[in-house]
Scaffold this motif. Structure first.
Motif: not given
Length: 226
Positions: A23-24, A26, A82, A93-94, A105, A109
């Motif tokens: 999920l986290a 980048a 974030v 945009d998380r 997260a 993540g």
């Protein structure tokens, strides 16, 4: 001149083939020159990795930086990162707006990815004052066949060569994890990121769509065996 890079090997054997969606994670990228690769040295691990440990594990060290695993105590830093306008514009945009959401997260993540694969996004600390400047690391996504390198830095720490220095260290470290190809994705509009990837030795491959609704992203690749 390339900074001397110190790589700390993880003691435990990791399952590099595991593929997961995090999920986290980048997006980001990099490669060292031949000189930088020649300067890499493996140090004796400080201690075996223990799942019960609450503190961070230091992975890499350069002249100015240390890269370490993230912990739940870094949730406030992660929340700030974030929600930086440049992060949202170029990476996405998380939807993380509270400290509790940032904590979740971090755990689900980068912490979970490091536990599964032995690599992930790492907190980048400045050695002189322990400032938390950003994150950089090696990520595995379901939407990409290869591991990709990612980075994101807070505004105060951009333009000082920190992303390049961390990227060199990570690409020199990757082969010790059995990773010989590294890709990177970045927005076509992110001029600084595209320039950084080229400076680090990655080569532009093509313009791709990771998902049907994706607006499109530039894909870069570096073969670490060449």
């Amino acid at each position: 001149a390339d900074a001397k890079i110190y790589a700390i090997r993880r003691v435990r054997t990791c399952a590099h083939a595991v593929r997961a969606c995090w999920l986290a994670a980048a997006a980001f990228t990099t490669q060292p020159s031949r000189t930088a690769c020649a300067q890499v040295r493996t140090l004796r691990p400080r201690k075996p990795y223990d799942d019960s440990e609450k503190g961070p594990m230091y992975i890499l060290e350069t002249d100015r930086l240390r890269l370490r695993t993230i912990t739940p105590e870094d949730a406030a830093f992660y929340l700030e990162l974030v929600n930086d306008p440049a992060f949202i514009e170029h990476i996405g945009d998380r939807g993380i707006r509270t400290l509790d959401e940032a904590h979740e997260a971090v755990v689900d993540g980068p912490m979970a990815m490091h536990e599964e694969l032995g690599h992930s996004l790492y907190v980048v600390e400045r050695k002189e004052d322990l400032a938390l400047m950003g994150m950089s690391g090696l990520i595995k996504r379901e939407t990409l066949e290869d591991v990709d390198i990612g980075y994101a830095f807070l505004p105060a720490y951009r333009g000082h060569g920190y992303a390049f220095e961390a990227g060199q260290a990570l690409l020199a470290y990757a082969p010790t994890l059995g990773i010989t190809r590294v890709v990177a994705i970045t927005s076509p509009n992110n001029v600084a990121s595209n320039q950084l990837l080229l400076k680090l030795g990655l080569k532009f491959q093509n313009f791709i769509h990771l998902t049907p609704e994706d607006a499109g992203t530039n894909l870069y690749l570096i073969d670490l065996t060449v």
